[in-house]
Design a protein around this motif. Structure first.
Motif, PDB file in Angstrom:
ATOM      1  N   VAL A 144       0.857  -1.176   0.000  1.00  0.00           N
ATOM      2  CA  VAL A 144       0.000   0.000   0.000  1.00  0.00           C
ATOM      3  C   VAL A 144       0.897   1.231   0.000  1.00  0.00           C
ATOM      4  CG1 VAL A 144      -1.763   1.290   1.278  1.00  0.00           C
ATOM      5  CG2 VAL A 144      -1.806  -1.221   1.240  1.00  0.00           C
ATOM      6  N   ALA A 145       0.569   2.206  -0.805  1.00  0.00           N
ATOM      7  CA  ALA A 145       1.373   3.421  -0.860  1.00  0.00           C
ATOM      8  C   ALA A 145       1.495   4.032   0.530  1.00  0.00           C
ATOM      9  CB  ALA A 145       0.752   4.419  -1.827  1.00  0.00           C
ATOM     10  N   GLY A 146       2.727   4.356   0.932  1.00  0.00           N
ATOM     11  CA  GLY A 146       2.991   4.968   2.228  1.00  0.00           C
ATOM     12  C   GLY A 146       3.337   3.993   3.332  1.00  0.00           C
ATOM     13  N   GLN A 147       3.173   2.686   3.083  1.00  0.00           N
ATOM     14  CA  GLN A 147       3.401   1.740   4.184  1.00  0.00           C
ATOM     15  C   GLN A 147       4.882   1.686   4.577  1.00  0.00           C
ATOM     16  OE1 GLN A 147       2.034  -2.130   2.830  1.00  0.00           O
ATOM     17  NE2 GLN A 147       4.107  -2.781   2.317  1.00  0.00           N
ATOM     18  N   PHE A 148       5.112   1.576   5.881  1.00  0.00           N
ATOM     19  CA  PHE A 148       6.437   1.440   6.482  1.00  0.00           C
ATOM     20  C   PHE A 148       7.373   2.601   6.147  1.00  0.00           C
ATOM     21  CE2 PHE A 148       5.268  -3.212   5.938  1.00  0.00           C
ATOM     22  CZ  PHE A 148       4.723  -3.304   7.202  1.00  0.00           C
ATOM     23  N   ILE A 149       6.781   3.782   5.906  1.00  0.00           N
ATOM     24  CA  ILE A 149       7.582   4.991   5.722  1.00  0.00           C
ATOM     25  C   ILE A 149       7.256   5.963   6.855  1.00  0.00           C
ATOM     26  CG2 ILE A 149       8.013   7.021   4.292  1.00  0.00           C
ATOM     27  CD1 ILE A 149       7.505   5.359   1.851  1.00  0.00           C
ATOM     28  N   ARG A 150       8.283   6.392   7.571  1.00  0.00           N
ATOM     29  CA  ARG A 150       8.125   7.434   8.589  1.00  0.00           C
ATOM     30  C   ARG A 150       8.362   8.777   7.914  1.00  0.00           C
ATOM     31  NH1 ARG A 150      11.570   4.022  12.983  1.00  0.00           N
ATOM     32  NH2 ARG A 150      13.180   4.400  11.416  1.00  0.00           N
ATOM     33  N   ARG A 151       7.332   9.616   7.908  1.00  0.00           N
ATOM     34  CA  ARG A 151       7.397  10.859   7.155  1.00  0.00           C
ATOM     35  C   ARG A 151       8.165  11.937   7.902  1.00  0.00           C
ATOM     36  NH1 ARG A 151       6.571   9.510   2.002  1.00  0.00           N
ATOM     37  NH2 ARG A 151       4.605   8.341   1.731  1.00  0.00           N
ATOM     38  N   ARG A 152       8.776  12.810   7.147  1.00  0.00           N
ATOM     39  CA  ARG A 152       9.502  13.934   7.729  1.00  0.00           C
ATOM     40  C   ARG A 152       8.571  14.762   8.614  1.00  0.00           C
ATOM     41  NH1 ARG A 152      13.251  18.478   4.679  1.00  0.00           N
ATOM     42  NH2 ARG A 152      13.434  19.880   6.481  1.00  0.00           N
ATOM     43  N   GLY A 153       9.017  15.020   9.849  1.00  0.00           N
ATOM     44  CA  GLY A 153       8.261  15.863  10.768  1.00  0.00           C
ATOM     45  C   GLY A 153       7.056  15.204  11.395  1.00  0.00           C
ATOM     46  N   GLU A 154       6.862  13.896  11.191  1.00  0.00           N
ATOM     47  CA  GLU A 154       5.672  13.272  11.769  1.00  0.00           C
ATOM     48  C   GLU A 154       5.747  13.182  13.287  1.00  0.00           C
ATOM     49  OE1 GLU A 154       6.181   8.447  11.827  1.00  0.00           O
ATOM     50  OE2 GLU A 154       5.421   9.317   9.971  1.00  0.00           O
ATOM     51  N   ASP A 155       6.936  13.214  13.845  1.00  0.00           N
ATOM     52  CA  ASP A 155       7.098  13.217  15.298  1.00  0.00           C
ATOM     53  C   ASP A 155       7.104  14.649  15.827  1.00  0.00           C
ATOM     54  OD1 ASP A 155       7.635  12.670  17.925  1.00  0.00           O
ATOM     55  OD2 ASP A 155       9.648  11.891  17.591  1.00  0.00           O
ATOM     56  N   ILE A 156       7.996  15.491  15.293  1.00  0.00           N
ATOM     57  CA  ILE A 156       8.149  16.873  15.772  1.00  0.00           C
ATOM     58  C   ILE A 156       8.306  17.797  14.568  1.00  0.00           C
ATOM     59  CG2 ILE A 156       9.565  18.453  17.137  1.00  0.00           C
ATOM     60  CD1 ILE A 156      10.551  15.961  18.688  1.00  0.00           C
ATOM     61  N   ARG A 157       7.593  18.916  14.619  1.00  0.00           N
ATOM     62  CA  ARG A 157       7.733  19.929  13.583  1.00  0.00           C
ATOM     63  C   ARG A 157       8.679  21.034  14.055  1.00  0.00           C
ATOM     64  NH1 ARG A 157       6.255  18.555   8.469  1.00  0.00           N
ATOM     65  NH2 ARG A 157       4.216  17.513   8.456  1.00  0.00           N
ATOM     66  N   GLN A 158       9.445  21.585  13.139  1.00  0.00           N
ATOM     67  CA  GLN A 158      10.341  22.691  13.469  1.00  0.00           C
ATOM     68  C   GLN A 158       9.554  23.841  14.079  1.00  0.00           C
ATOM     69  OE1 GLN A 158      12.540  24.144  10.125  1.00  0.00           O
ATOM     70  NE2 GLN A 158      13.810  25.539  11.343  1.00  0.00           N
ATOM     71  N   GLY A 159      10.052  24.396  15.190  1.00  0.00           N
ATOM     72  CA  GLY A 159       9.391  25.498  15.881  1.00  0.00           C
ATOM     73  C   GLY A 159       8.391  25.068  16.934  1.00  0.00           C
ATOM     74  N   GLU A 160       8.083  23.796  17.000  1.00  0.00           N
ATOM     75  CA  GLU A 160       7.105  23.282  17.962  1.00  0.00           C
ATOM     76  C   GLU A 160       7.706  23.241  19.375  1.00  0.00           C
ATOM     77  OE1 GLU A 160       4.867  18.970  18.806  1.00  0.00           O
ATOM     78  OE2 GLU A 160       5.792  19.392  16.859  1.00  0.00           O
ATOM     79  N   VAL A 161       6.880  23.590  20.396  1.00  0.00           N
ATOM     80  CA  VAL A 161       7.309  23.435  21.789  1.00  0.00           C
ATOM     81  C   VAL A 161       7.272  21.950  22.125  1.00  0.00           C
ATOM     82  CG1 VAL A 161       6.801  23.934  24.207  1.00  0.00           C
ATOM     83  CG2 VAL A 161       6.536  25.722  22.481  1.00  0.00           C
ATOM     84  N   VAL A 162       8.418  21.400  22.400  1.00  0.00           N
ATOM     85  CA  VAL A 162       8.534  19.973  22.650  1.00  0.00           C
ATOM     86  C   VAL A 162       8.504  19.668  24.146  1.00  0.00           C
ATOM     87  CG1 VAL A 162       9.970  17.942  22.276  1.00  0.00           C
ATOM     88  CG2 VAL A 162       9.825  19.702  20.517  1.00  0.00           C
ATOM     89  N   LEU A 163       9.169  20.493  24.930  1.00  0.00           N
ATOM     90  CA  LEU A 163       9.196  20.346  26.389  1.00  0.00           C
ATOM     91  C   LEU A 163       8.880  21.706  26.991  1.00  0.00           C
ATOM     92  CD1 LEU A 163      12.444  18.198  26.704  1.00  0.00           C
ATOM     93  CD2 LEU A 163      10.108  17.400  27.119  1.00  0.00           C
ATOM     94  N   ALA A 164       7.859  21.747  27.843  1.00  0.00           N
ATOM     95  CA  ALA A 164       7.414  23.020  28.397  1.00  0.00           C
ATOM     96  C   ALA A 164       8.176  23.358  29.669  1.00  0.00           C
ATOM     97  CB  ALA A 164       5.914  22.961  28.699  1.00  0.00           C
ATOM     98  N   ALA A 165       8.316  24.652  29.915  1.00  0.00           N
ATOM     99  CA  ALA A 165       8.898  25.107  31.183  1.00  0.00           C
ATOM    100  C   ALA A 165       8.107  24.503  32.334  1.00  0.00           C
ATOM    101  CB  ALA A 165       8.867  26.627  31.261  1.00  0.00           C
TER     102      ALA A 165
END
Length: 455
Positions: A144-165
């Motif tokens: 199936v198209a897309g299977q077993f591919i981890r897409r760029r930024g699917e975990d974290i996007r640039q500029g996103e707050v990952v860990l809060a104060a």
């Protein structure tokens, strides 16, 4: 609680404060410690973030394979399977290497974490492929198209707050910070806590052998568990040992500790006895609230503050030079907490009151497992059956030492005295029993796991 709970009247006792009231007053006096420091990520376990952490990159930074297998064009594979054809392997792409665009009519051998080449829209796991003698590959089913591919930024996007104060960092958070390329992190300062005990009856383990103990002497057990509890909560602990039961010695110890610490914790010595010098000493050096809290064990508790460097903190009090003070409060002060001397009372009141106070000093945000849960500062309780009877209702809210058993219920430690430290070493949690209630065997009670209270 179930219908099996038996209630008795809970008379009002003048002077007793509820746990919720005590915690509200205590936390109202706590402010997160000012300042921050840069600490190596590898050394930041248990510390608290001072600033939001934003990602400077996408994670993952490119489309990559989540399997060992073959990068393919799904439409070409479907056509090859329909025609009974195998496909040649045009390239091999290990992790850490970018390959050229996929040649039409071919597949690329690819490994977990490797970049997916342009022209490929799926990865077929190697278990679904057969390598032929000529080196070509017969795919056993169409992907199936897309299977077993981890897409760029699917975990974290640039500029996103990952860990809060306000986040308290653990292994997962530190790994996440490292995945963003952060070798150092901005952290809140650790609370600096001075710990000492009072009482001429106390002896330090190792100083006197058991057979040589004087009549009336006891080993100082409170010092050991309090120091460990403080360290587990991320504090820098100065162990000042035992202070003699003398007024001037107590004043000197408190005055010196206040200069370089954020909190002083004592065990014992805050009652009104003639040999209890902590109370008048704290009152002389700053201010003190003494509370009788409606909990068992742990009724007596003291909170206050000590001025640093002779700073004036309240109207009418004297500063270090003996001059009358000015009206108003100074921020230049050290917090003080006085715990009961009985070991179980000291242990339980630390968990119920000092723990959330220290979390507030560190600025830990709400919603984490180590933070206060409800208005009483406790984490959520589990509903478990009591495999014991507790027929004696008390006017105070009780915290019974219990342990989970193999049958999924709770056993009660037979001696619930506030001086029996073996009950704390034996138990793995507390039953939170409201005032005026008993327990009948088999009923459901509120169980607080000790692990949730130990930082």
């Amino acid at each position: 609680m179930s219908d099996a709970v038996h209630e008795v009247p809970a008379p009002r006792r003048p002077g007793l404060m509820s746990l919720e009231q005590a915690l509200e007053q205590l936390l109202g006096a706590a402010r997160p410690l000012a300042g921050q420091q840069s600490v190596a990520t590898l050394e930041a376990d248990g510390r608290v973030l001072a600033q939001d952490i934003r990602s400077a990159l996408d994670v993952p930074g490119f489309d990559n394979s989540s399997m060992d297998g073959y990068a393919v064009n799904s439409a070409e594979v479907a056509a090859a399977i329909a025609a009974g054809r195998s496909l040649p392997v045009s390239q091999r792409i290990p992790a850490g290497h970018f390959g050229p665009a996929l040649q039409p009519g071919s597949v690329a051998r690819i490994f977990t974490g490797a970049p997916v080449p342009a022209g490929a829209d799926a990865v077929q796991m190697q278990e679904e492929a057969e390598v032929l003698a000529d080196g070509s590959v017969r795919l056993l089913q169409a992907p199936v198209a897309g299977q077993f591919i981890r897409r760029r930024g699917e975990d974290i996007r640039q500029g996103e707050v990952v860990l809060a104060a306000g986040t308290r960092l653990g292994p997962a958070e530190l790994g996440l910070a490292a995945s963003l390329g952060l070798a150092e992190l901005p952290l809140r300062p650790r609370p600096r806590v001075a710990l000492f005990s009072t009482g001429d009856e106390l002896v330090m383990p190792g100083e006197v052998a058991p057979e040589a103990m004087a009549p009336g002497a006891i080993y100082n057990s409170n010092r050991y568990f309090l120091a460990v509890l403080l360290k587990r909560l991320g504090c820098e602990v100065s162990d000042l040992g035992i202070v003699p039961d003398r007024r001037e010695a107590t004043l000197d110890a408190l005055r010196a500790a206040a200069e370089s610490h954020d909190l002083i914790v004592t065990s014992g010595g805050v009652s009104v006895g003639e040999e209890d010098h902590v109370k008048p000493a704290v009152q002389q050096l700053g201010g003190l609230d003494l509370w009788q809290i409606a909990i068992k064990p742990g009724k007596p508790f003291a909170h206050g503050w000590i001025a640093r460097s002779g700073k004036v903190t309240q109207a009418g009090q004297l500063d270090g030079s003996g001059q009358a003070g000015q009206t108003g409060e100074s921020a230049d002060r050290c917090h003080f907490v006085g715990l009961p001397g009985n070991p179980v009372s000291s242990f339980v009141t630390f968990l119920l009151l000092v723990r959330p106070f220290l979390l507030r000093l560190q600025g830990i945000s709400a919603g984490q497992g180590v933070t206060p849960g409800g208005a009483d500062g406790l984490p959520p309780a589990l509903a478990l059956p009591a495999h014991f009877d507790w027929p004696r209702a008390d006017r105070r809210r009780e915290f019974l030492r219990v342990r989970r058993n193999a049958a999924g219920g709770l056993d009660l430690f037979p001696n619930q005295s506030s001086g029996v430290l073996t009950s704390v070493a034996w138990c793995d949690g507390l039953v939170d029993l409201p005032a005026g209630r008993t327990i009948a065997r088999g009923e459901t009670v509120n169980f607080i796991p000790l692990a949730a209270l130990l930082g």
